[in-house]
Design a protein around this motif. Sequence first.
Motif, PDB file in Angstrom:
ATOM      1  N   ALA A  48      41.642  59.054  11.705  1.00  0.00           N
ATOM      2  CA  ALA A  48      41.363  58.761  10.539  1.00  0.00           C
ATOM      3  C   ALA A  48      42.614  58.194   9.796  1.00  0.00           C
ATOM      4  O   ALA A  48      42.625  57.198   8.704  1.00  0.00           O
ATOM      5  N   THR A  51      42.872  54.441  10.611  1.00  0.00           N
ATOM      6  CA  THR A  51      41.843  53.571  10.072  1.00  0.00           C
ATOM      7  C   THR A  51      41.794  53.571   8.607  1.00  0.00           C
ATOM      8  O   THR A  51      41.334  52.678   7.743  1.00  0.00           O
ATOM      9  N   CYS A  93      36.651  54.708   9.021  1.00  0.00           N
ATOM     10  CA  CYS A  93      37.657  55.767   8.379  1.00  0.00           C
ATOM     11  C   CYS A  93      36.869  57.014   8.270  1.00  0.00           C
ATOM     12  O   CYS A  93      36.876  58.083   8.452  1.00  0.00           O
ATOM     13  N   SER A  96      35.838  58.555  11.270  1.00  0.00           N
ATOM     14  CA  SER A  96      36.878  59.572  11.991  1.00  0.00           C
ATOM     15  C   SER A  96      36.922  60.734  10.903  1.00  0.00           C
ATOM     16  O   SER A  96      37.106  61.936  11.572  1.00  0.00           O
ATOM     17  N   ALA A  97      36.749  60.589   9.846  1.00  0.00           N
ATOM     18  CA  ALA A  97      36.802  61.698   8.776  1.00  0.00           C
ATOM     19  C   ALA A  97      35.705  62.714   8.974  1.00  0.00           C
ATOM     20  O   ALA A  97      36.108  64.208   9.329  1.00  0.00           O
ATOM     21  N   CYS A 100      36.486  64.869  12.346  1.00  0.00           N
ATOM     22  CA  CYS A 100      37.587  65.853  12.039  1.00  0.00           C
ATOM     23  C   CYS A 100      36.773  66.965  11.476  1.00  0.00           C
ATOM     24  O   CYS A 100      37.150  68.193  11.926  1.00  0.00           O
ATOM     25  N   ASN A 129      33.795  53.387  16.133  1.00  0.00           N
ATOM     26  CA  ASN A 129      34.928  52.504  15.578  1.00  0.00           C
ATOM     27  C   ASN A 129      34.843  51.093  16.201  1.00  0.00           C
ATOM     28  O   ASN A 129      35.029  50.217  15.205  1.00  0.00           O
TER      29      ASN A 129
END
Length: 615
Positions: A48, A51, A93, A96-97, A100, A129
């Motif tokens: 995260a 990105t 991004c 990725s967030a 998480c 991604n």
Amino acid sequence: MPWVPDTAAAPLAVAVPIVAACLALVGARWAPRPLIDLLATGAAAVTAWLTGALTLAAFGGRVVTWTGGWSPRDGRSVGIVLAADPVNAGLACLASALTCCALLYSWRYVDSAAGHYHALVLLFLAGMNGFALTGDLFDMFVFFELMGATAFALTGLRVEEPNSLQGGLNFAVINSLAAYLSLIGLGLLYARTGQLGLAQIGAALGGRPADALVVVAFVLAIVGFVTKAAMAPMHFWLADAHAVAPAPVCVLMSGVMVELGVYALARVYVTVFSAAVPAAAVREAFIAFGVLTAAVGCVMCVTQRHLKRLFAYSTIAHIGLFLIGFALLTPDGFTGVAVYVAGHAGIKGALFLLAGLLLDRFQTVDEGELFGRGGRGAPCWLFLLAALALAGLPPLGPGLGKALSEDAAGAAGLPWLAAVFVLVSAVTGGAVLRAGLRVFLGLGHRLGPVERDTQTAGEERPETETALTRTPPTMLAAVVLLVLGGVAAGVAVGLVPALAAAAGRAGQTFADRAGYLGQVLYGGPPRPAPPPVAARWTGSGVLSGVVSTVLAGAVAALSLWLPRGARVRARRLRPAVDGLHRLHSGHVGDYVAWLLAGAAGLALALLALPAAAPG
């Protein structure tokens, strides 16, 4: 990124999750479960950060990376390119967030599959991604398959349960068939142009009128993408998959995976086909399919009582809005969709996690069986806030994306589309608000028992190893982060001038086909963009958001307190609604037939609509 060059961030955004997945799989043999959780969550957090930094760098111009240093000469290349602009880097991004948050929520999940689960989630992230960042059509297919294969496995994670197996199988068969059709389209393009890169194919097709082969190749190439995006009538798999997938997996599928399908459609058309396939035909076809998708999603959403299916059909309805935003084919439309996706992802992800909490505590996600049992704690207020955000309440995240898309439709000479955005937000937000008021506050009349069928029977099994008596802090933290993220997307972008201008610039960069080709093929500098139209709140946008929120309250109130006589009269509509429900049969053969019918319909629409000058 002081210790990572901009051009290294994109490859690392794919490599870090893959390496971490391998380490998690090996480490699970000897390391304690908390260490594997920390490893996986930490890898997603690092991705995260990479990105996010890549997104910031891309606002200064596309970040183009040729893997292995195989850069082009005189517009010809043999290498593989990763081309990051604010939109696709922002999507990476976002993925990725969300990963998480999903992994943080999963710290109390699937003890028996520890390591395997973490590896699949991280590989899913790597696929998303790579799919977002690649500038090569064949690599899009490769990452599409990586994303799909891991999503199939995660959907059917509880393979011992028949419904989990059925949902995963439907998902796999439909999306795999669509991917094979896309591969055929890719082969047609390669036969015509001898190229696989998006920029290279676009340059080869540029300036030539589209013949039937190019149009068919376009349709086949995007079938996999629009199926992944759950565009009607290719949408049937989505609710079945979401109903049985673990809640954290639903966050990734509904929050970003299906939206990546819309992104791929837009990227392939703008970069490859916009100079060959008439913009007028694409606009009319995808507005029609977008309205159809939104209508089907709305009707199915408001008539559901199974919470995960309700949220899944809400996602389908919003995908219809995203398709409409794409179909405008303007920078402002792309900006509106990007902001809408960011707000929708956080809110919808939080709703799925809240449904997971209810399932793990009460062993059901049926709205009637949960009547008044949810309590008035933090999950209650987070659920109701998410419902209002989904309805478009200013200044929350989805509301700004909705307002920007409505303004873009008006600027494109299609002001009537604003009514579609208002109605979809009102119906889906009202359905979620109704469920929250009934489940947590016990408002409205009690629902009778539901007659189980083969699609829903046995779905309500807790996803944790033991039933929860209280909400673990990590689970609640993941929900709070998602709600705050979804809310902040509208507050920050809509009210901070610098962020509003950056969002407007992102839409312009995405629409700049000539700039993309120049940077990727010839290594040229970023083209100066015209002054952006700032993505800020307007008076009409605020008014529209208030109207859709009030209408959502009315939808919820009618559902909860409609007099008995009126409910009896409303049953006259039941045969039509039941007919639509029967189409969602759960039988993979039916879904395949609708997939092929949708692909044929899209091809006929593009071939039959009057051609205009390519745009």
